[in-house]
Design a protein around this motif. Structure first.
Motif, PDB file in Angstrom:
ATOM      1  N   ILE A 140       0.835  -1.209   0.000  1.00 40.99           N
ATOM      2  CA  ILE A 140       0.000   0.000   0.000  1.00 40.99           C
ATOM      3  C   ILE A 140       0.864   1.252   0.000  1.00 40.99           C
ATOM      4  CG2 ILE A 140      -1.632   1.349   1.405  1.00 40.99           C
ATOM      5  CD1 ILE A 140      -2.774  -1.487   2.289  1.00 40.99           C
ATOM      6  N   ILE A 141       1.892   1.280   0.834  1.00 35.78           N
ATOM      7  CA  ILE A 141       2.773   2.445   0.897  1.00 35.78           C
ATOM      8  C   ILE A 141       3.526   2.605  -0.417  1.00 35.78           C
ATOM      9  CG2 ILE A 141       4.806   3.430   2.058  1.00 35.78           C
ATOM     10  CD1 ILE A 141       2.150   3.675   3.621  1.00 35.78           C
ATOM     11  N   TRP A 142       4.064   1.518  -0.931  1.00 36.26           N
ATOM     12  CA  TRP A 142       4.804   1.542  -2.198  1.00 36.26           C
ATOM     13  C   TRP A 142       3.904   2.038  -3.332  1.00 36.26           C
ATOM     14  CZ3 TRP A 142       9.748   1.041  -3.587  1.00 36.26           C
ATOM     15  CH2 TRP A 142      10.059   0.730  -4.906  1.00 36.26           C
ATOM     16  N   ALA A 143       2.710   1.485  -3.429  1.00 33.19           N
ATOM     17  CA  ALA A 143       1.797   1.863  -4.511  1.00 33.19           C
ATOM     18  C   ALA A 143       1.363   3.317  -4.394  1.00 33.19           C
ATOM     19  CB  ALA A 143       0.578   0.942  -4.504  1.00 33.19           C
ATOM     20  N   SER A 144       1.057   3.766  -3.195  1.00 35.39           N
ATOM     21  CA  SER A 144       0.591   5.148  -3.045  1.00 35.39           C
ATOM     22  C   SER A 144       1.707   6.146  -3.317  1.00 35.39           C
ATOM     23  CB  SER A 144      -0.016   5.372  -1.652  1.00 35.39           C
ATOM     24  OG  SER A 144       0.943   5.192  -0.633  1.00 35.39           O
ATOM     25  N   ALA A 145       2.926   5.850  -2.885  1.00 37.47           N
ATOM     26  CA  ALA A 145       4.054   6.748  -3.158  1.00 37.47           C
ATOM     27  C   ALA A 145       4.351   6.792  -4.651  1.00 37.47           C
ATOM     28  CB  ALA A 145       5.285   6.319  -2.375  1.00 37.47           C
ATOM     29  N   ASN A 146       4.269   5.646  -5.311  1.00 35.74           N
ATOM     30  CA  ASN A 146       4.499   5.623  -6.754  1.00 35.74           C
ATOM     31  C   ASN A 146       3.379   6.327  -7.512  1.00 35.74           C
ATOM     32  OD1 ASN A 146       7.009   4.153  -7.672  1.00 35.74           O
ATOM     33  ND2 ASN A 146       6.263   2.827  -6.053  1.00 35.74           N
ATOM     34  N   ALA A 147       2.146   6.179  -7.055  1.00 33.10           N
ATOM     35  CA  ALA A 147       1.024   6.873  -7.708  1.00 33.10           C
ATOM     36  C   ALA A 147       1.205   8.379  -7.601  1.00 33.10           C
ATOM     37  CB  ALA A 147      -0.298   6.444  -7.084  1.00 33.10           C
ATOM     38  N   ALA A 148       1.548   8.853  -6.415  1.00 29.66           N
ATOM     39  CA  ALA A 148       1.771  10.292  -6.236  1.00 29.66           C
ATOM     40  C   ALA A 148       2.948  10.753  -7.093  1.00 29.66           C
ATOM     41  CB  ALA A 148       2.012  10.603  -4.762  1.00 29.66           C
ATOM     42  N   SER A 149       3.999   9.966  -7.138  1.00 27.19           N
ATOM     43  CA  SER A 149       5.183  10.317  -7.931  1.00 27.19           C
ATOM     44  C   SER A 149       4.862  10.386  -9.416  1.00 27.19           C
ATOM     45  CB  SER A 149       6.295   9.298  -7.678  1.00 27.19           C
ATOM     46  OG  SER A 149       6.698   9.343  -6.327  1.00 27.19           O
ATOM     47  N   LEU A 150       4.016   9.479  -9.879  1.00 25.50           N
ATOM     48  CA  LEU A 150       3.654   9.480 -11.308  1.00 25.50           C
ATOM     49  C   LEU A 150       2.880  10.732 -11.712  1.00 25.50           C
ATOM     50  CD1 LEU A 150       2.872   5.753 -12.069  1.00 25.50           C
ATOM     51  CD2 LEU A 150       4.735   7.152 -12.980  1.00 25.50           C
ATOM     52  N   LEU A 151       2.223  11.366 -10.768  1.00 29.02           N
ATOM     53  CA  LEU A 151       1.558  12.630 -11.103  1.00 29.02           C
ATOM     54  C   LEU A 151       2.576  13.684 -11.532  1.00 29.02           C
ATOM     55  CD1 LEU A 151      -1.188  12.863  -8.348  1.00 29.02           C
ATOM     56  CD2 LEU A 151      -1.479  12.278 -10.772  1.00 29.02           C
ATOM     57  N   TYR A 152       3.757  13.651 -10.950  1.00 28.85           N
ATOM     58  CA  TYR A 152       4.828  14.575 -11.368  1.00 28.85           C
ATOM     59  C   TYR A 152       5.411  14.155 -12.710  1.00 28.85           C
ATOM     60  CZ  TYR A 152       4.660  16.532  -6.700  1.00 28.85           C
ATOM     61  OH  TYR A 152       4.237  17.144  -5.549  1.00 28.85           O
ATOM     62  N   VAL A 153       5.599  12.846 -12.896  1.00 24.69           N
ATOM     63  CA  VAL A 153       6.167  12.327 -14.136  1.00 24.69           C
ATOM     64  C   VAL A 153       5.248  12.610 -15.322  1.00 24.69           C
ATOM     65  CG1 VAL A 153       6.836  10.204 -15.355  1.00 24.69           C
ATOM     66  CG2 VAL A 153       7.516  10.552 -12.966  1.00 24.69           C
ATOM     67  N   THR A 154       3.944  12.488 -15.111  1.00 25.71           N
ATOM     68  CA  THR A 154       2.989  12.611 -16.222  1.00 25.71           C
ATOM     69  C   THR A 154       2.354  13.990 -16.344  1.00 25.71           C
ATOM     70  OG1 THR A 154       1.163  11.790 -14.855  1.00 25.71           O
ATOM     71  CG2 THR A 154       2.437  10.146 -16.106  1.00 25.71           C
ATOM     72  N   ALA A 155       2.809  14.954 -15.575  1.00 26.02           N
ATOM     73  CA  ALA A 155       2.213  16.301 -15.630  1.00 26.02           C
ATOM     74  C   ALA A 155       2.241  16.862 -17.045  1.00 26.02           C
ATOM     75  CB  ALA A 155       2.910  17.238 -14.654  1.00 26.02           C
ATOM     76  N   GLN A 156       3.357  16.697 -17.742  1.00 23.47           N
ATOM     77  CA  GLN A 156       3.458  17.214 -19.106  1.00 23.47           C
ATOM     78  C   GLN A 156       2.515  16.472 -20.044  1.00 23.47           C
ATOM     79  OE1 GLN A 156       7.359  16.927 -20.859  1.00 23.47           O
ATOM     80  NE2 GLN A 156       6.836  18.342 -22.498  1.00 23.47           N
ATOM     81  N   LEU A 157       2.448  15.169 -19.907  1.00 24.65           N
ATOM     82  CA  LEU A 157       1.553  14.358 -20.732  1.00 24.65           C
ATOM     83  C   LEU A 157       0.100  14.774 -20.530  1.00 24.65           C
ATOM     84  CD1 LEU A 157       1.026  11.787 -22.509  1.00 24.65           C
ATOM     85  CD2 LEU A 157       0.868  10.541 -20.352  1.00 24.65           C
ATOM     86  N   ARG A 158      -0.253  15.027 -19.279  1.00 22.78           N
ATOM     87  CA  ARG A 158      -1.624  15.419 -18.948  1.00 22.78           C
ATOM     88  C   ARG A 158      -1.869  16.901 -19.207  1.00 22.78           C
ATOM     89  NH1 ARG A 158      -2.280  15.288 -13.671  1.00 22.78           N
ATOM     90  NH2 ARG A 158      -0.091  15.021 -13.189  1.00 22.78           N
ATOM     91  N   ASN A 159      -0.809  17.604 -19.609  1.00 22.77           N
ATOM     92  CA  ASN A 159      -0.889  19.046 -19.898  1.00 22.77           C
ATOM     93  C   ASN A 159      -1.380  19.823 -18.670  1.00 22.77           C
ATOM     94  OD1 ASN A 159      -0.415  21.223 -21.575  1.00 22.77           O
ATOM     95  ND2 ASN A 159      -2.525  21.261 -22.322  1.00 22.77           N
ATOM     96  N   THR A 160      -0.816  19.464 -17.528  1.00 24.29           N
ATOM     97  CA  THR A 160      -1.136  20.141 -16.272  1.00 24.29           C
ATOM     98  C   THR A 160       0.163  20.521 -15.587  1.00 24.29           C
ATOM     99  OG1 THR A 160      -1.097  18.100 -14.972  1.00 24.29           O
ATOM    100  CG2 THR A 160      -3.215  18.743 -15.930  1.00 24.29           C
ATOM    101  N   GLY A 161       0.040  21.337 -14.587  1.00 23.71           N
ATOM    102  CA  GLY A 161       1.200  21.624 -13.758  1.00 23.71           C
ATOM    103  C   GLY A 161       1.394  20.488 -12.767  1.00 23.71           C
ATOM    104  N   ALA A 162       2.335  20.702 -11.888  1.00 22.30           N
ATOM    105  CA  ALA A 162       2.571  19.711 -10.848  1.00 22.30           C
ATOM    106  C   ALA A 162       1.307  19.561 -10.004  1.00 22.30           C
ATOM    107  CB  ALA A 162       3.739  20.163  -9.976  1.00 22.30           C
ATOM    108  N   PRO A 163       1.103  18.393  -9.437  1.00 24.26           N
ATOM    109  CA  PRO A 163      -0.081  18.211  -8.602  1.00 24.26           C
ATOM    110  C   PRO A 163      -0.023  19.121  -7.374  1.00 24.26           C
ATOM    111  CG  PRO A 163       1.416  16.363  -8.353  1.00 24.26           C
ATOM    112  CD  PRO A 163       1.956  17.210  -9.454  1.00 24.26           C
ATOM    113  N   SER A 164      -1.167  19.463  -6.879  1.00 23.37           N
ATOM    114  CA  SER A 164      -1.215  20.329  -5.699  1.00 23.37           C
ATOM    115  C   SER A 164      -0.743  19.554  -4.473  1.00 23.37           C
ATOM    116  CB  SER A 164      -2.633  20.847  -5.465  1.00 23.37           C
ATOM    117  OG  SER A 164      -3.469  19.791  -5.031  1.00 23.37           O
ATOM    118  N   THR A 165      -0.262  20.287  -3.496  1.00 24.73           N
ATOM    119  CA  THR A 165       0.170  19.642  -2.254  1.00 24.73           C
ATOM    120  C   THR A 165      -1.012  18.965  -1.573  1.00 24.73           C
ATOM    121  OG1 THR A 165      -0.081  21.736  -1.065  1.00 24.73           O
ATOM    122  CG2 THR A 165       2.119  21.195  -1.870  1.00 24.73           C
TER     123      THR A 165
END
Length: 188
Positions: A140-165
């Protein structure tokens, strides 16, 4: 600086600035100002250099995790570790993506295994406060940290800025509500 180190530093710089798709002999050699035969002499191939750069990145990540000051409270220490993980990905999204790509490809990276062992030891320290098993909590911890991290990785793909805090904190706290038993509470 030695040629080996110059090439390794150039490889890390290229991964951070341009990503794995731009990782070529020509691009690395241009940054390092070194000829291709030197790259092949030290690393055998551009893939050998890429593997060494990824191992170096994991070693840097692990060293930062080991050096981090931790709370005496195990749940707080686990949260801090989660935050450190996501901060690394936020600061170096292209490098993080290349690192995870190697893990998904099945590369054996000692520092990656050591980082996961560190996660397991932090979870084991709070075993009496957990609702699921240690292995399930690690997932659960591994998956949630990776999910949050992927929001930064895919920000450009999603045409958004970095995710909000707030979004990042919500992902983390949802994971912690899942793993902590009701007597332990979700917040330290």
């Amino acid at each position: 600086m030695k040629t080996y180190d110059m090439l390794l530093n150039a490889a890390l710089k290229l991964l951070e600035e341009k990503g794995e798709a731009q990782f070529t002999t020509r691009n690395v050699c241009a940054i390092a100002n070194i000829t291709a035969p030197s790259l092949y002499h030290h690393f055998g191939s551009v893939d050998g250099l890429l593997s060494a750069a990824i191992e170096q990145a994991f070693s840097q990540f692990l060293a930062s995790k080991q050096a981090a000051v931790q709370s005496d409270d195990p749940a707080t220490a686990l949260r801090e570790g989660w935050d450190d993980y996501v901060r690394f990905a936020a600061a170096r999204p292209r490098l993080y993506a290349a690192m995870m790509s190697r893990v998904l490809d099945g590369a054996e990276i000692p520092a990656a295994s050591q980082a996961y062992s560190l996660l397991l030891s932090r979870i084991s320290a709070m075993q009496n406060r957990l609702a699921p098993s240690v292995d399930d909590v690690a997932s659960i911890i591994w998956a949630s940290a990776n999910a949050a991290s992927l929001l930064y990785v895919t920000a450009q793909l999603r045409n958004t800025g970095a995710p909000s805090t707030e979004v990042i904190a919500q992902i983390r706290e949802n994971a912690f509500r899942t793993i902590l038993n009701s007597e332990a509470g979700a917040q330290p």
